[in-house]
Design a protein around this motif. Structure first.
Motif, PDB file in Angstrom:
ATOM      1  N   ILE A 148       0.851  -1.186   0.000  1.00 24.13           N
ATOM      2  CA  ILE A 148       0.000   0.000   0.000  1.00 24.13           C
ATOM      3  C   ILE A 148       0.889   1.239   0.000  1.00 24.13           C
ATOM      4  O   ILE A 148       1.810   1.349   0.798  1.00 24.13           O
ATOM      5  N   GLN A 149       0.624   2.155  -0.904  1.00 18.94           N
ATOM      6  CA  GLN A 149       1.343   3.432  -0.937  1.00 18.94           C
ATOM      7  C   GLN A 149       0.710   4.356   0.104  1.00 18.94           C
ATOM      8  O   GLN A 149      -0.503   4.483   0.167  1.00 18.94           O
TER       9      GLN A 149
ATOM     10  N   TRP B 116      -0.276  -4.022  10.895  1.00 20.42           N
ATOM     11  CA  TRP B 116      -0.885  -4.616   9.701  1.00 20.42           C
ATOM     12  C   TRP B 116       0.018  -5.675   9.072  1.00 20.42           C
ATOM     13  O   TRP B 116      -0.462  -6.708   8.608  1.00 20.42           O
ATOM     14  N   LEU B 117       1.323  -5.423   9.072  1.00 21.89           N
ATOM     15  CA  LEU B 117       2.254  -6.384   8.490  1.00 21.89           C
ATOM     16  C   LEU B 117       2.274  -7.672   9.312  1.00 21.89           C
ATOM     17  O   LEU B 117       2.232  -8.784   8.761  1.00 21.89           O
ATOM     18  N   THR B 118       2.323  -7.526  10.633  1.00 27.56           N
ATOM     19  CA  THR B 118       2.391  -8.696  11.513  1.00 27.56           C
ATOM     20  C   THR B 118       1.115  -9.518  11.475  1.00 27.56           C
ATOM     21  O   THR B 118       1.153 -10.752  11.357  1.00 27.56           O
TER      22      THR B 118
ATOM     23  N   VAL C 110       0.004  -7.250   5.398  1.00 30.67           N
ATOM     24  CA  VAL C 110      -0.126  -6.086   4.516  1.00 30.67           C
ATOM     25  C   VAL C 110       1.155  -5.259   4.571  1.00 30.67           C
ATOM     26  O   VAL C 110       1.563  -4.803   5.636  1.00 30.67           O
ATOM     27  N   LYS C 111       1.777  -5.071   3.416  1.00 26.48           N
ATOM     28  CA  LYS C 111       3.003  -4.284   3.335  1.00 26.48           C
ATOM     29  C   LYS C 111       2.677  -2.842   2.942  1.00 26.48           C
ATOM     30  O   LYS C 111       1.690  -2.588   2.245  1.00 26.48           O
ATOM     31  N   THR C 112       3.511  -1.919   3.380  1.00 31.38           N
ATOM     32  CA  THR C 112       3.305  -0.511   3.055  1.00 31.38           C
ATOM     33  C   THR C 112       4.610   0.121   2.586  1.00 31.38           C
ATOM     34  O   THR C 112       5.697  -0.325   2.947  1.00 31.38           O
ATOM     35  N   GLU C 113       4.480   1.158   1.766  1.00 34.43           N
ATOM     36  CA  GLU C 113       5.607   1.980   1.351  1.00 34.43           C
ATOM     37  C   GLU C 113       5.259   3.432   1.648  1.00 34.43           C
ATOM     38  O   GLU C 113       4.275   3.962   1.126  1.00 34.43           O
ATOM     39  N   PHE C 114       6.060   4.087   2.495  1.00 40.66           N
ATOM     40  CA  PHE C 114       5.752   5.434   2.932  1.00 40.66           C
ATOM     41  C   PHE C 114       6.333   6.495   2.007  1.00 40.66           C
ATOM     42  O   PHE C 114       7.452   6.366   1.508  1.00 40.66           O
ATOM     43  N   ASP C 115       5.553   7.531   1.801  1.00 41.59           N
ATOM     44  CA  ASP C 115       5.973   8.717   1.064  1.00 41.59           C
ATOM     45  C   ASP C 115       6.218   9.803   2.108  1.00 41.59           C
ATOM     46  O   ASP C 115       5.299  10.244   2.788  1.00 41.59           O
ATOM     47  N   ARG C 116       7.469  10.233   2.237  1.00 42.88           N
ATOM     48  CA  ARG C 116       7.832  11.188   3.274  1.00 42.88           C
ATOM     49  C   ARG C 116       8.059  12.607   2.725  1.00 42.88           C
ATOM     50  O   ARG C 116       8.707  13.427   3.356  1.00 42.88           O
ATOM     51  N   ARG C 117       7.492  12.896   1.559  1.00 39.36           N
ATOM     52  CA  ARG C 117       7.616  14.248   1.029  1.00 39.36           C
ATOM     53  C   ARG C 117       6.814  15.227   1.883  1.00 39.36           C
ATOM     54  O   ARG C 117       5.884  14.847   2.588  1.00 39.36           O
ATOM     55  N   VAL C 118       7.163  16.495   1.780  1.00 43.94           N
ATOM     56  CA  VAL C 118       6.386  17.522   2.472  1.00 43.94           C
ATOM     57  C   VAL C 118       5.012  17.622   1.814  1.00 43.94           C
ATOM     58  O   VAL C 118       4.813  17.206   0.662  1.00 43.94           O
TER      59      VAL C 118
ATOM     60  N   TRP D 287      -3.199   7.029  -2.884  1.00 39.46           N
ATOM     61  CA  TRP D 287      -2.568   6.401  -1.737  1.00 39.46           C
ATOM     62  C   TRP D 287      -3.268   6.795  -0.441  1.00 39.46           C
ATOM     63  O   TRP D 287      -4.034   7.753  -0.394  1.00 39.46           O
ATOM     64  N   LEU D 288      -2.963   6.057   0.589  1.00 39.78           N
ATOM     65  CA  LEU D 288      -3.439   6.436   1.914  1.00 39.78           C
ATOM     66  C   LEU D 288      -2.763   7.728   2.350  1.00 39.78           C
ATOM     67  O   LEU D 288      -1.656   8.035   1.922  1.00 39.78           O
ATOM     68  N   GLN D 289      -3.441   8.468   3.216  1.00 33.80           N
ATOM     69  CA  GLN D 289      -2.855   9.670   3.795  1.00 33.80           C
ATOM     70  C   GLN D 289      -3.065   9.656   5.300  1.00 33.80           C
ATOM     71  O   GLN D 289      -4.119   9.240   5.777  1.00 33.80           O
TER      72      GLN D 289
END
Length: 230
Positions: free
Chosen positions: A67-68, A88-90, A94-102, A117-119
């Motif tokens: 999940i983005q 969620w992973l445990t 469910v795996k996630t990829e974080f977007d750390r942009r401002v 993506w999720l916010q």
């Protein structure tokens, strides 16, 4: 609902905010009058077993990819997101990829509705029982602004609420909207730490407007009304 039920809100509140505040189940603050008037109406039970069963039913072969998820560069939002993602992973795989942009970097994708993506966002505004907060979910309103969530039901409730003067009817419309959010689990809550605005009443005169914006402890819509006391 599977994801919503696999969040240990009490544990996250204790570990990340020192127990201040409390669990947040949907987007409406537990301190909001509408929440206090309906204390058992919108529960989300922490139940990893039920969450796992629901996820298996929805995705028998699991999700095809991570999940983005945008959660910003720092702060409580990042810590809470990481805690939820680990759970969620445990429990659900469910795996996630974080977007750390401002925020300003990803805002254009919200404006043109290409945000997929999720916010993680800080919310929610007390006062939803009387103010038409539904505007942030509808481009049908004069501002044309929203959180990249286009909800026809929000437009419907907003159109009815702004024409209504009867407080009880306005509250009933708000309950309808929250019921809709809860049923479809559109916004998943995590934790609700307290937010307070402080100022020196001996030096400032401040006629605050209705608290419909949660930025800076609700100050955003009121800063223009600050006046120095001579």
């Amino acid at each position: 609902w599977a994801l919503a039920q696999d969040i240990d809100r009490d544990g996250i509140t204790q570990s990340l905010t020192g127990g201040e505040g409390g669990p947040l189940y949907i987007r409406v603050s537990p301190n909001d009058p509408i929440s206090k008037a309906n204390p058992t109406r919108w529960p989300v039970k922490y139940d990893p077993a039920a969450a796992k069963a629901m996820m298996k039913q929805a995705y028998p072969n699991g999700l095809s990819g991570p999940i983005q998820w945008w959660d910003g560069p720092s702060g409580l939002e990042v810590e809470a997101s990481e805690a939820v993602a680990a759970q969620w992973l445990t429990d659900l795989g469910v795996k996630t990829e974080f977007d750390r942009r401002v925020y300003t970097a990803q805002r254009p994708n919200m404006v043109d509705r290409t945000s997929l993506w999720l916010q993680t966002r800080n919310c929610c505004s007390p006062g939803t029982r009387i103010f038409a907060e539904e505007w942030i979910f509808s481009s049908a309103v004069p501002t044309g602004y929203n959180h990249a969530q286009e909800l026809p039901f929000a437009s419907k409730i907003y159109a009815e609420k702004i024409k209504e003067q009867d407080l009880k009817k306005i509250e009933a419309l708000t309950v309808q909207f929250i019921d809709h959010h809860w049923y479809w689990m559109i916004d998943i809550g995590v934790t609700a730490p307290p937010a307070t605005t402080l100022y020196n009443a001996k030096k400032l005169e401040w006629k605050q407007r209705p608290y419909i914006a949660w930025r800076l402890g609700g100050m955003r819509n009121s800063l223009d009304y600050l006046k120095l006391i001579n």
